[in-house]
Design a protein around this motif. Structure first.
Motif, mmCIF file in Angstrom:
data_model
loop_
_atom_site.group_PDB
_atom_site.id
_atom_site.type_symbol
_atom_site.label_atom_id
_atom_site.label_comp_id
_atom_site.label_asym_id
_atom_site.label_seq_id
_atom_site.Cartn_x
_atom_site.Cartn_y
_atom_site.Cartn_z
ATOM 1 N N ILE A 73 8.349 -1.853 -0.120
ATOM 2 C CA ILE A 73 7.122 -1.769 1.019
ATOM 3 C C ILE A 73 7.078 -3.619 1.516
ATOM 4 O O ILE A 73 7.000 -3.711 2.140
ATOM 5 N N PHE A 74 6.743 -3.976 0.293
ATOM 6 C CA PHE A 74 6.640 -5.385 0.306
ATOM 7 C C PHE A 74 8.362 -5.574 1.377
ATOM 8 O O PHE A 74 8.026 -7.058 1.848
ATOM 9 N N LEU A 75 9.183 -5.737 0.664
ATOM 10 C CA LEU A 75 10.523 -6.394 1.277
ATOM 11 C C LEU A 75 10.340 -5.766 3.255
ATOM 12 O O LEU A 75 10.496 -7.317 3.222
ATOM 13 N N VAL A 76 9.963 -4.915 3.074
ATOM 14 C CA VAL A 76 9.350 -4.905 5.080
ATOM 15 C C VAL A 76 8.400 -5.390 5.465
ATOM 16 O O VAL A 76 9.151 -5.982 6.100
ATOM 17 N N TYR A 77 7.390 -5.008 4.856
ATOM 18 C CA TYR A 77 5.965 -5.937 5.068
ATOM 19 C C TYR A 77 5.885 -7.959 5.281
ATOM 20 O O TYR A 77 6.011 -8.653 6.191
ATOM 21 N N PHE A 78 7.063 -8.121 4.058
ATOM 22 C CA PHE A 78 6.978 -10.246 4.136
ATOM 23 C C PHE A 78 8.399 -10.321 5.052
ATOM 24 O O PHE A 78 8.460 -11.644 5.794
ATOM 25 N N GLY A 79 9.535 -9.299 5.054
ATOM 26 C CA GLY A 79 10.453 -9.770 5.921
ATOM 27 C C GLY A 79 10.323 -9.717 7.345
ATOM 28 O O GLY A 79 10.179 -10.751 7.778
ATOM 29 N N LEU A 80 9.476 -8.601 7.824
ATOM 30 C CA LEU A 80 8.975 -8.527 9.458
ATOM 31 C C LEU A 80 7.996 -10.099 9.670
ATOM 32 O O LEU A 80 8.637 -10.630 10.020
ATOM 33 N N ALA A 81 7.237 -10.381 8.535
ATOM 34 C CA ALA A 81 6.704 -11.122 8.776
ATOM 35 C C ALA A 81 7.238 -12.855 8.876
ATOM 36 O O ALA A 81 6.978 -13.340 9.883
ATOM 37 N N SER A 82 7.898 -12.712 7.868
ATOM 38 C CA SER A 82 8.596 -13.911 7.891
ATOM 39 C C SER A 82 9.938 -14.031 9.057
ATOM 40 O O SER A 82 10.181 -14.956 9.273
ATOM 41 N N LEU A 83 9.711 -12.962 10.196
ATOM 42 C CA LEU A 83 10.602 -13.315 10.795
ATOM 43 C C LEU A 83 10.475 -13.424 11.938
ATOM 44 O O LEU A 83 10.021 -13.634 13.344
ATOM 45 N N GLY A 84 8.319 -13.130 12.309
ATOM 46 C CA GLY A 84 7.471 -13.899 12.410
ATOM 47 C C GLY A 84 7.261 -12.566 13.815
ATOM 48 O O GLY A 84 6.593 -12.527 15.165
ATOM 49 N N LEU A 85 7.724 -11.245 13.149
ATOM 50 C CA LEU A 85 7.162 -10.298 13.799
ATOM 51 C C LEU A 85 5.645 -9.656 13.334
ATOM 52 O O LEU A 85 5.465 -9.561 12.461
ATOM 53 N N LYS A 86 4.875 -9.123 14.116
ATOM 54 C CA LYS A 86 4.103 -8.405 13.698
ATOM 55 C C LYS A 86 3.836 -7.221 14.555
ATOM 56 O O LYS A 86 3.697 -7.217 15.077
#
Ligand SMILES: Nc1ncnc2c1ncn2[C@@H]1O[C@H](COP(=O)(O)OP(=O)(O)OP(=O)(O)O)[C@@H](O)[C@H]1O
Ligand SMILES: [Mg+2]
Lengths: 227, 251
Positions: A73-86
């Motif tokens: 869950i964290f990987l998806v959460y922070f992964g998307l965030a670090s790609l600048g996707l909200k």
């Protein structure tokens, strides 16, 4: 030592509990449907003779089955965030849960596919059905039927495991409980209620799968064979 | 019975070779089946009968030789499998009806999915082929509600619904007791009388003798002796003599 329980103080917040339970059920419903699709495709992919397809499917299934859900869950959460996707916490939770349950579904469905007798497939080939038609008409439903109890248990487990989505502040049942107990200082009562609600949600899902089974497997209904 | 057999062959095998690993199962097998003819493949267990039959419908790929079935070059890698299998019906020992579908659905599936037949037409067809095998009343039953003999007849009906030009049978009565065997054989006899071209692997020598236009006796992957049904009563090779003498010739 005396145990004093004050349920009314907590039950005042019943609308929050209800909203949390509904959100948990929604999470589970989305992840179940999407995960069933993803897992079935991964199971088909893993069964192909093309290593370019079966290889990645295998890596996906094994990676997910050997890492904790919370980390995924964290990987998806922070992964998307670090790609600048909200995305909303709900969308992230659905995505992570889908990816997770898809891997388990793939393993279960693979067992179901392997349980289809070779002769069934040869008979279908002999009738000139295409590969895709054979999967769709001959293999899929009997395979699901063979693993239905394992499959549905997995989806109920997923609903229970969705409680870790509270960590990314999706407003599901456990997250709601966390707020309520810190507001009311009535942690024990809060989690007793939450536990009861999870049991009810499990029963609701099991009843749903039972009904779905009646629709999917008319032969069992006709012949009265239980699943 | 044909004037010009060579131009009318539905199935022809020429010098077919097939090995499983180091085991040579077909070692130069040749035979042909003319339109309307019934050919019985007989021989001891392991002599390659099933393998030969399966090569015709390309359930096995041959290592060498030539197979032509209804104009399809089955030995070629680019053979159109789905076109081939629309022309060939195959029935197995283990019926292989689809357990989750009713008998009607078992029968209508391929005509609808493969030939694009309308549903109502397919249902009429299902009634027709079930009548042919004497099972009209089982239209809406599931396979597990049928006896073995009924399941096998339903499997034959399912094949017939694709209107094949040739039918292949692989020991279709081996799993059945004598009474059920008789009802299945009766259906096959009727098919033969209606002019269906058939290749059948069978252990029912009495039946083969009664129905077959030609016998192919296989021995160690070769066609050891072939001829009209009369070779069963007056075999020329010692192997066939022994084979029909060992109690195989029931009538
Ligand atoms: N897929 C396979 N892989 C390996 N060996 C095989 C395979 N299929 C058949 N064989 C072998 O090939 C030989 C011929 O088999 P086949 O099934 O053609 O015999 P058969 O004449 O039909 O025998 P039966 O009367 O017992 O059915 C046997 O020794 C069998 O073990
Ligand atoms: Mg055999």
């Amino acid at each position: 030592m005396s145990l004093q329980l004050d349920f009314p103080a907590v039950l005042e917040r019943w609308t929050s509990f209800l909203a949390g339970a509904v959100l948990t059920l929604e999470l589970a419903a989305f992840a179940t449907v999407l995960g069933a699709l993803l897992g079935t495709l991964a199971a088909v992919g893993r069964g192909t003779h093309n290593a370019l397809i079966s290889g990645p499917c295998k890596v996906y299934v094994e990676t997910i089955r050997n890492t904790p859900l919370l980390v995924q869950i964290f990987l998806v959460y922070f992964g998307l965030a670090s790609l600048g996707l909200k995305f909303s916490a709900f969308a992230v939770a659905v995505a992570a849960l889908t990816i997770n349950v898809g891997a388990y579904t793939a393993e279960i469905m693979r067992a179901g596919f392997e349980a289809i007798p070779r002769g069934q497939i040869e008979a279908a080939e002999g009738l000139a059905l295409s590969r895709l038609q054979i999967y769709w008409h001959i293999i899929l439903l009997p395979a699901i039927e063979k693993v239905y109890p394992a499959l549905t248990s997995q989806f109920v487990l997923l609903m229970l495991a969705s409680s870790v989505c509270s960590q990314i502040s999706a407003e599901e049942l456990t997250a709601v409980a966390n707020y309520i107990q810190s507001d009311t200082y009535r942690a024990f009562e809060t989690y007793i209620i939450v536990a009861v609600l999870y049991v009810i949600l499990s029963l609701v899902m099991r009843a749903g799968f039972w009904g779905l089974g009646l629709v999917l497997f008319p032969r069992r209904r006709r012949l009265g064979t239980p699943l | 019975m044909q004037q010009n057999p060579s131009s009318d062959s539905i199935v022809s095998l020429r010098d077919v070779q097939k090995s499983f690993g180091s085991l040579r199962v077909l070692d130069g097998v040749s035979f042909a089946v003319e339109r309307g003819e019934v050919l019985a493949l007989i021989g001891r267990s392991g002599s390659g009968k099933s393998t030969a039959l399966r090569c015709i419908d390309r359930f096995e790929k041959v290592d060498g030789g030539e197979i032509v079935v209804c104009g399809h070059r089955v030995d070629r890698p680019d053979v159109d499998l789905r076109a081939l299998r629309q022309d060939v019906g195959i029935v197995f020992q283990s019926y292989n009806l689809f357990p989750h579908l009713t008998i009607e659905q078992n029968i209508t599936l391929a005509p609808c999915a493969v030939k694009g037949l309308a549903h109502s037409q397919a249902k009429d067809l299902a009634r027709k082929v079930l009548a042919q095998v004497g099972l009209e009343e089982k239209l809406h039953a599931y396979p597990e509600q049928l006896s073995g003999g009924q399941q096998q007849r339903a499997a034959i009906a399912r094949s017939l619904a694709m209107q094949p030009k040739v039918m292949l049978f692989d020991e279709v009565t081996s799993a059945l007791d004598p009474e059920l065997t008789a009802e299945v054989l009766k259906v096959i006899e009727q098919l033969a009388a209606d002019g269906m071209t058939m290749v059948m692997v069978t252990h029912e020598m009495g039946f083969a003798k009664g129905i077959a236009d030609r016998i192919v006796f296989m021995h160690r992957g070769k066609v050891h002796e072939t001829g009209p049904a009369s070779i069963l009563t007056s075999p020329t090779t010692p192997e066939l003599t022994q084979f029909v003498g060992t109690g195989n010739l029931k009538s």
